[in-house]
Design an enzyme around this catalytic site. Sequence first.
Site, mmCIF file in Angstrom:
data_model
loop_
_atom_site.group_PDB
_atom_site.id
_atom_site.type_symbol
_atom_site.label_atom_id
_atom_site.label_comp_id
_atom_site.label_asym_id
_atom_site.label_seq_id
_atom_site.Cartn_x
_atom_site.Cartn_y
_atom_site.Cartn_z
ATOM 1 N N GLY A 1 98.318 113.240 83.861
ATOM 2 C CA GLY A 1 97.702 111.965 84.212
ATOM 3 C C GLY A 1 96.899 111.333 83.086
ATOM 4 O O GLY A 1 96.780 110.116 83.020
ATOM 5 N N ASP A 2 96.356 112.152 82.192
ATOM 6 C CA ASP A 2 95.561 111.630 81.071
ATOM 7 C C ASP A 2 95.686 112.569 79.867
ATOM 8 O O ASP A 2 94.692 113.112 79.374
ATOM 9 C CB ASP A 2 94.100 111.494 81.483
ATOM 10 C CG ASP A 2 93.254 110.770 80.444
ATOM 11 O OD1 ASP A 2 93.818 110.012 79.626
ATOM 12 O OD2 ASP A 2 92.024 110.984 80.434
#
Length: 138
Positions: free
Chosen positions: A47-48
């Site tokens: 996600g990041d």
Amino acid sequence: MERVEGVALRAYFDDALQRGDAEAARTMAGDLGRLMAQIHDADLVHGDPTTSNFMVRAGSGTLCVIDFGLGAASENMHEEKAVDLYVLERALVSTHAGAEPLVEEVLRVYKKSCRTANKVMDRLSNVRQRGRKRECFG
């Protein structure tokens, strides 16, 4: 929760590139590609995935993931996995001068290591195109 002693991958790359140790940076980029493949093979997305969200352990020099706050289960979600790679690619290029060889190594090892790499890489091409359109046209 485990406390990880070491240095953020961002600092590791900055230090290696500043010292002119392209081989150390390239090797760690390969480790990053392998780790991303392991994450995706477990049907997860980070996600990041920026270089601030990975640590190089003191002593062993192994790479580990931190901050799965935006992570999710992603069974057969090639689009989400491709977005993970795109975010990582953009983070490397925007954070580390001359990082293009690192991106190439991450993707080379990822393709070799991930079970669904062909499908994810096909989607990555589409994600890149959308990203370029957004950069050009807002």
